[in-house]
Design a protein around this motif. Structure first.
Motif, PDB file in Angstrom:
ATOM      1  N   ALA A   1      -4.016   6.395  12.927  1.00  0.00           N
ATOM      2  CA  ALA A   1      -3.692   5.233  12.106  1.00  0.00           C
ATOM      3  C   ALA A   1      -3.352   4.024  12.971  1.00  0.00           C
ATOM      4  O   ALA A   1      -3.785   2.903  12.708  1.00  0.00           O
ATOM      5  CB  ALA A   1      -2.517   5.569  11.186  1.00  0.00           C
TER       6      ALA A   1
ATOM      7  N   ARG B   1      -8.293   8.381   4.077  1.00  0.00           N
ATOM      8  CA  ARG B   1      -7.058   8.370   4.871  1.00  0.00           C
ATOM      9  C   ARG B   1      -6.439   6.985   4.774  1.00  0.00           C
ATOM     10  O   ARG B   1      -7.006   5.996   5.279  1.00  0.00           O
ATOM     11  CB  ARG B   1      -7.357   8.723   6.326  1.00  0.00           C
ATOM     12  CG  ARG B   1      -8.064  10.063   6.462  1.00  0.00           C
ATOM     13  CD  ARG B   1      -8.307  10.418   7.905  1.00  0.00           C
ATOM     14  NE  ARG B   1      -7.067  10.602   8.652  1.00  0.00           N
ATOM     15  CZ  ARG B   1      -6.279  11.660   8.538  1.00  0.00           C
ATOM     16  NH1 ARG B   1      -6.586  12.621   7.691  1.00  0.00           N
ATOM     17  NH2 ARG B   1      -5.186  11.758   9.249  1.00  0.00           N
TER      18      ARG B   1
ATOM     19  N   TYR C   1      -4.155   4.689   6.125  1.00  0.00           N
ATOM     20  CA  TYR C   1      -3.417   4.535   7.374  1.00  0.00           C
ATOM     21  C   TYR C   1      -2.071   3.838   7.168  1.00  0.00           C
ATOM     22  O   TYR C   1      -1.113   4.090   7.904  1.00  0.00           O
ATOM     23  CB  TYR C   1      -4.262   3.763   8.382  1.00  0.00           C
ATOM     24  CG  TYR C   1      -5.478   4.525   8.850  1.00  0.00           C
ATOM     25  CD1 TYR C   1      -5.408   5.893   9.092  1.00  0.00           C
ATOM     26  CD2 TYR C   1      -6.697   3.888   9.045  1.00  0.00           C
ATOM     27  CE1 TYR C   1      -6.515   6.606   9.524  1.00  0.00           C
ATOM     28  CE2 TYR C   1      -7.820   4.589   9.474  1.00  0.00           C
ATOM     29  CZ  TYR C   1      -7.720   5.946   9.707  1.00  0.00           C
ATOM     30  OH  TYR C   1      -8.808   6.652  10.133  1.00  0.00           O
TER      31      TYR C   1
ATOM     32  N   ASP D   1      -2.338  12.237  13.407  1.00  0.00           N
ATOM     33  CA  ASP D   1      -2.615  11.325  12.299  1.00  0.00           C
ATOM     34  C   ASP D   1      -2.061   9.934  12.565  1.00  0.00           C
ATOM     35  O   ASP D   1      -2.731   8.933  12.337  1.00  0.00           O
ATOM     36  CB  ASP D   1      -2.026  11.871  10.992  1.00  0.00           C
ATOM     37  CG  ASP D   1      -2.781  13.089  10.483  1.00  0.00           C
ATOM     38  OD1 ASP D   1      -3.932  13.301  10.931  1.00  0.00           O
ATOM     39  OD2 ASP D   1      -2.233  13.819   9.640  1.00  0.00           O
TER      40      ASP D   1
END
Length: 331
Positions: free
Chosen positions: A57, A8, A10, A53
Motif C-alpha cells: 500500500a 485492495r 490501500y 500488505d
C-alpha cells in the motif's frame, strides 16, 4: 469503497483517509511497519502478511504518480470486462504506467482474471509473491536500530531516473572525531559500508558516488551529537575538570579526559575555579591535518558528605588559616 476479494483498498490497509497528506501516509506506514515487522513478531504469519500488505500500500500511496493513477482507475473495480466474468463487453484499453521507451502501454481489462491484477498492471505494482521473494534473505532492515541514525530529507525519485539524493547521518562525537568504517542503513532498505573521514563536524556534507538513485550520488549531511563532557569551539575542545579544595590550594597532578584518552596535567598551587589550562594538539583535527588545543577549565567542588576525621581537620584549618577572602568587603 466496497471491499471485494479482488480489490485492495490501500487507504483502508493503512487506515488513512483518501485526502491524507504524503507526510501523514509516511508517518502511519512507519508506525505500522514497526508494529507488524517480522523480527518483532517471529512465527506470526498474520503479522508477516500484514507487513507485506502495508508495504504494498505504501509503495503506491507514497508515489505521487502511482497514487494518482490508483485513484483514477480504482473506480473501475465493478468493470465486467475481466476474464472469468459471464459478460465480456467490447475490449477497452487504458493507458498504464510507463513500461516501454515511449512511456505507454495498452492494457485490456478482459485479459486479466480480476481487478487486482488489472490495477497492479496499470500502476506498475509488483505482485505479492514477488514482493515476498524480494524480502527473503534481506539483512538490511530500515526498522532495526543501528548505531548511527539516518533519515531522508528528500523524496526518492523513480529508480529508472538517475538522481542525487540526500540523507542525514547523526554521529556521536567520538565517531565523528575518529572517522573510519561505519555501516549505515537507509530508509530504502540498503545497507552501506562507508569509510568516514576523521574530524567530521555538524553541517558537513559527504558525497558518496553512485549510491543515489539510478547511478546518482548520495549526499550524507552530518550532525554531531552534543557530548556530556566536551564542547567544540572551532578546532578547540573545552571541558571542565573538577578538583577538591585541597587540590586547588596545594596544586599538583590531576587527570583530564581527552578524545584520545585521559592525560595527566599539573595545576599550580592556588588555582581558581574557572581558570583554564591549555593542552596543546589535543583538540579537533582540521582538513589539512592540523589540530586545535584542548582547554581545561578548573571547577573547585566541595564535598556534601565528609567523615568525622575530615570534619575535625576542616575545623582546625578554619581556626588557624590566615586567608581572609572577605576582608575587602568589611570596612
Amino acid at each position: 469503497m466496497q471491499n471485494l476479494p479482488n480489490f485492495r483498498d490501500y487507504y483502508e490497509i493503512l487506515g488513512v483517509s483518501k485526502d491524507a497528506s504524503s507526510e501523514e501516509i509516511k508517518k502511519v506506514y512507519r508506525r505500522l511497519a514497526r508494529q507488524y515487522h517480522p523480527d518483532l513478531n517471529p512465527g506470526n504469519k498474520a503479522s508477516e502478511d500484514k507487513f507485506k500488505d502495508i508495504g504494498e500500500a505504501y509503495e503506491v500511496l507514497s508515489d505521487t504518480a502511482k497514487r494518482s493513477q490508483y485513484d483514477q482507475f480504482s473506480r473501475y473495480w465493478k468493470q465486467k470486462g475481466f476474464a472469468g466474468n459471464k459478460q465480456t463487453p467490447k475490449a477497452k484499453t487504458w493507458q498504464s504506467a510507463p513500461s516501454d521507451r515511449n512511456g505507454n502501454q495498452d492494457v485490456d481489462p478482459s485479459q486479466f482474471s480480476d481487478f487486482e491484477s488489472f490495477i497492479n498492471q496499470v500502476i506498475g505494482v509488483k505482485n505479492k509473491s514477488a514482493a515476498s521473494n524480494s524480502n527473503n534473505g534481506n539483512t538490511s532492515d530500515p526498522f532495526r536500530s543501528p548505531r548511527t541514525k539516518v533519515a531522508y530529507t528528500v523524496n526518492t525519485p523513480p529508480r529508472t531516473t538517475r538522481r542525487d539524493i540526500e540523507a542525514r547521518l547523526t554521529l556521536p562525537l567520538e565517531k565523528a572525531y575518529q572517522g573510519g568504517n561505519e555501516r549505515i542503513r537507509l530508509e530504502d532498505g540498503r545497507s552501506l559500508e562507508v569509510n568516514m573521514p576523521p574530524g567530521m563536524v555538524t553541517g558537513q556534507t559527504i558525497r558518496l558516488r553512485n549510491q543515489g538513485v539510478g547511478g546518482g550520488d548520495l549526499y550524507l549531511k552530518i550532525t554531531v551529537e552534543p557530548h556530556p563532557l566536551f564542547k567544540l569551539e572551532g578546532l578547540n575542545i573545552v571541558c571542565q575538570v573538577p578538583v577538591t579544595p585541597s587540590e586547588a590550594v596545594l596544586g599538583g597532578q590531576v587527570e583530564a579526559p581527552t578524545l584520545d584518552g585521559p592525560v595527566k596535567m599539573t595545576t599550580p598551587p592556588g588555582v581558581r575555579s574557572g581558570q583554564k589550562f591549555r593542552l596543546g594538539n589535543k583538540g579537533y583535527p582540521s582538513e589539512d591535518g592540523k589540530r586545535g588545543d584542548q582547554l581545561v577549565e578548573i571547577q573547585i567542588v566541595t564535598p556534601k558528605n565528609i567523615s568525622q576525621e575530615e570534619r575535625e581537620l576542616y575545623e582546625k584549618l578554619r581556626q588557624i588559616e590566615t586567608f581572609k577572602p572577605r576582608a575587602d568587603l568589611i570596612r
